[in-house]
Design an enzyme around this catalytic site. Structure first.
Site, short mmCIF file in Angstrom:
data_model
loop_
_atom_site.label_atom_id
_atom_site.label_comp_id
_atom_site.label_asym_id
_atom_site.label_seq_id
_atom_site.Cartn_x
_atom_site.Cartn_y
_atom_site.Cartn_z
N CYS A 265 0.79 -1.24 0.00
CA CYS A 265 0.00 0.00 0.00
C CYS A 265 0.82 1.29 0.00
O CYS A 265 0.57 2.16 -0.84
CB CYS A 265 -0.94 0.01 1.21
SG CYS A 265 -2.24 -1.22 1.04
N ARG A 333 5.08 -8.39 -0.58
CA ARG A 333 5.02 -7.37 -1.62
C ARG A 333 5.80 -6.12 -1.17
O ARG A 333 5.57 -5.60 -0.08
CB ARG A 333 3.56 -7.00 -1.93
CG ARG A 333 2.82 -8.14 -2.62
CD ARG A 333 1.37 -7.80 -2.91
NE ARG A 333 0.56 -7.78 -1.73
CZ ARG A 333 -0.77 -7.56 -1.73
NH1 ARG A 333 -1.39 -7.31 -2.86
NH2 ARG A 333 -1.45 -7.57 -0.61
P1 NAD Z 1 -4.98 -8.52 -3.27
O1 NAD Z 1 -4.12 -8.42 -4.47
O2 NAD Z 1 -4.49 -9.30 -2.11
O3 NAD Z 1 -6.41 -9.12 -3.67
C1 NAD Z 1 -7.17 -8.69 -4.76
C2 NAD Z 1 -8.05 -9.85 -5.21
O4 NAD Z 1 -8.97 -9.39 -6.18
C3 NAD Z 1 -7.27 -11.01 -5.86
O5 NAD Z 1 -7.56 -12.22 -5.20
C4 NAD Z 1 -7.79 -11.02 -7.31
O6 NAD Z 1 -7.84 -12.32 -7.86
C5 NAD Z 1 -9.16 -10.42 -7.13
N1 NAD Z 1 -9.76 -9.87 -8.35
C6 NAD Z 1 -9.21 -9.10 -9.31
N2 NAD Z 1 -10.12 -8.78 -10.25
C7 NAD Z 1 -11.30 -9.34 -9.87
C8 NAD Z 1 -12.60 -9.35 -10.42
N3 NAD Z 1 -12.90 -8.69 -11.54
N4 NAD Z 1 -13.55 -10.03 -9.79
C9 NAD Z 1 -13.27 -10.70 -8.63
N5 NAD Z 1 -12.06 -10.71 -8.07
C10 NAD Z 1 -11.07 -10.04 -8.67
O7 NAD Z 1 -5.29 -7.02 -2.85
P2 NAD Z 1 -5.46 -6.43 -1.36
O8 NAD Z 1 -4.13 -6.33 -0.70
O9 NAD Z 1 -6.56 -7.14 -0.67
O10 NAD Z 1 -5.90 -4.93 -1.69
C11 NAD Z 1 -7.17 -4.66 -2.29
C12 NAD Z 1 -7.40 -3.16 -2.23
O11 NAD Z 1 -7.47 -2.74 -0.86
C13 NAD Z 1 -6.29 -2.31 -2.86
O12 NAD Z 1 -6.87 -1.18 -3.45
C14 NAD Z 1 -5.44 -1.89 -1.67
O13 NAD Z 1 -4.76 -0.69 -1.90
C15 NAD Z 1 -6.50 -1.73 -0.60
N6 NAD Z 1 -6.01 -1.92 0.77
C16 NAD Z 1 -5.12 -2.93 1.05
C17 NAD Z 1 -4.71 -3.11 2.36
C18 NAD Z 1 -3.72 -4.20 2.70
O14 NAD Z 1 -3.17 -4.17 3.81
N7 NAD Z 1 -3.45 -5.17 1.84
C19 NAD Z 1 -5.16 -2.27 3.40
C20 NAD Z 1 -6.09 -1.28 3.07
C21 NAD Z 1 -6.51 -1.10 1.76
#
Ligand code: NAD
Length: 460
Positions: A265, A333
């Site tokens: 992030c 990551r």
């Molecule tokens: P991630 O990469 O772990 O997970 C994303 C998931 O979405 C994947 O499993 C992928 O297969 C799925 N995906 C993609 N396209 C799709 C679709 N069309 N339909 C269904 N599923 C689909 O990502 P994350 O770390 O969970 O982050 C997600 C969002 O939340 C980002 O915008 C990130 O900035 C935000 N965020 C992350 C965190 C963190 O700590 N990881 C904290 C706060 C906010």
């Protein structure tokens, strides 16, 4: 409430099960079929303390299920949360393709049956995204009968379940009273014993998420810079932290120096906001400094090691503790470990990696494999130098010429120093987390180099 959570990654997999715990009927959807298959059998593909237990319990109670049928999940729900990734685009800015794909499916569903539903962007999206998605859906569905809101997520990996269950604040970016009532009702059980719900407009909500992340990234960066200065003027950064953090205006958290921020992030959000500010002609140059210093600083442990052993590290054996970017997660990551291990391998070292969470090994190997230099290195290296991943902490330091500490897992805090001292070839520790007292290191017989404190040498 019937809820679809689309995107079963770190955020979706915490959001869905935690909403299910409050009695909601939740379906988590993802396009990754192997992930969904594992989840349906109760195997959580990420490590997050407490999460697997909640997933199993809520699945068995019938409150939670998993599917690859994203459209069906949206169709069966009153509220759809978008929790897909928003990675950086090559030219700068956030790539909204995944978010838009889900919004388009949502539009197709409401166009087909005309039932009123609510779409919530929980992914981190640039200011203005939620409102422009509303226009996109209106056009595509030729339908106005839906609600939209932004609800940024503030969880910390490693403590994500606790953060979701007991948030400091829940932010709701909404401009519609009915949607507001629904989402306030949904979140009220999470703030009964503290925390607050902040209701604002969608664009302020989106911007608030970026502002929080860049504030934290800047604070870490400033602390790391102060640590380097403290070291050079003979001050001790831990004492300085105590002085600074006791000021109520500043507070004590997020003041620990380290090898730079990592994770999916901070870097991405700093980058996205820099891009946005430049586009708008606004001055956020402070973030240019944050980004470039962080990129440089994550190799601080390697620079310190080079000062001790020289840059030709063949055939030195270097132990690295901490593969993920922080404790209690398997997320590597943008972990400083990727860059540190890469630099050590380039210097010809044999690298021993240890992390208490073994899922990190697979992820680190994949990250290293994806680095552009690695094929060249493989060809050059007769020995096929790759990190060795260890099961036990002390195995990793056997015959080591140095130990680099990159994260502050509890297991690293009180190791058997005598055993380490007797098994390491050179008793040299470079600690980017300042885990040990200087007098202890001296007594235990190490050369100990930490961040923003004096170097100590063993009493001989
Ligand atoms: P991630 O990469 O772990 O997970 C994303 C998931 O979405 C994947 O499993 C992928 O297969 C799925 N995906 C993609 N396209 C799709 C679709 N069309 N339909 C269904 N599923 C689909 O990502 P994350 O770390 O969970 O982050 C997600 C969002 O939340 C980002 O915008 C990130 O900035 C935000 N965020 C992350 C965190 C963190 O700590 N990881 C904290 C706060 C906010």
């Amino acid at each position: 409430m019937k809820i679809a959570v689309v995107g079963s990654g770190y955020v979706g997999l915490v959001t869905g099960p935690c909403l299910a715990e409050k009695g909601n009927d939740v379906v988590c959807a993802d396009v990754d079929a192997s992930k969904i298959e594992r989840l349906s059998k109760g195997h959580v593909p990420i490590y997050e303390p407490g999460l697997e237990e909640i997933v199993r319990e809520q699945t068995s109670r019938g409150h939670l299920r998993f599917t690859t049928d994203v459209e069906g999940a949206i169709r069966d729900s009153e509220v759809t949360f978008i929790t897909v990734g928003t990675p950086p685009k090559p030219g700068g800015g956030a790539d909204l393709t995944y978010v838009e794909n889900v919004a388009d499916l949502f539009a197709d569903v409401i166009a087909s049956d005309g039932k009123v539903r609510v779409l919530v962007t929980k992914s981190t999206v640039p200011p203005g995204t939620t409102l422009s998605l509303r226009e996109r859906i209106r056009k595509r569905a030729d339908n106005d009968a839906f609600g939209i809101a932004n609800n940024p997520e503030f969880l910390k990996e490693g403590a994500a379940v606790t953060d979701f269950r007991k948030p400091d604040r829940v932010v709701l970016g909404i401009d519609n009273l009915v949607v507001k009532r629904m989402l306030v009702d949904l979140y009220e059980p999470f703030v009964r014993s503290g925390g607050k719900i902040i209701v604002t407009d969608p664009t302020s909500s989106e911007f608030g998420k970026y502002a929080s992340n860049v504030m934290l990234a800047s604070r870490i960066t400033l602390m790391n810079q102060l640590a380097l200065v403290a070291g050079s003027v003979g001050a001790d950064i831990d004492e300085v932290r105590d002085i600074v953090g006791s000021d109520k205006r500043i507070g004590p958290t997020f003041l620990y120096p380290g090898p730079g921020y990592g994770g999916s992030c901070f870097g991405k959000d700093v980058e996205a906001l820099r891009y946005l500010a430049k586009q708008k002609g606004a001055d956020l140059s402070i973030l240019d400094a944050v980004d470039s210093f962080n990129n440089h600083h994550r190799l601080w442990p390697v620079r310190k090691l080079e000062q001790q052993l020289g840059t030709d590290m063949s055939p030195r054996k270097i132990a690295v503790w901490g593969a993920a970017f922080k404790p209690k997660t398997d997320d590597v990551r943008e972990s400083p470990a990727i860059y540190v291990v890469e630099a050590l391998l380039k210097n010809g070292a044999l690298v021993n990696v240890y992390d208490p969470e073994k899922k990190t090994y697979e992820h680190l190997a994949a990250e290293l494999n994806a680095r552009p230099w690695i094929d060249g290195l493989k060809e050059k290296s007769a020995m096929g130098k790759w990190p060795t991943y260890h099961d036990k902490l002390l195995e990793s330091v056997v015959s080591a010429d140095a130990l680099l500490i990159l994260t502050d897992w509890d297991e690293f805090k009180s190791p058997d120093f005598q055993k380490m001292r007797s098994t390491m070839k050179i008793p040299l520790i470079i600690d980017a987390r300042n885990l040990y007292r200087l007098d202890l290191m001296k007594k235990e017989g190490f050369r100990y180099i930490s961040l923003g404190r004096k170097q100590v040498d063993a009493i001989i």
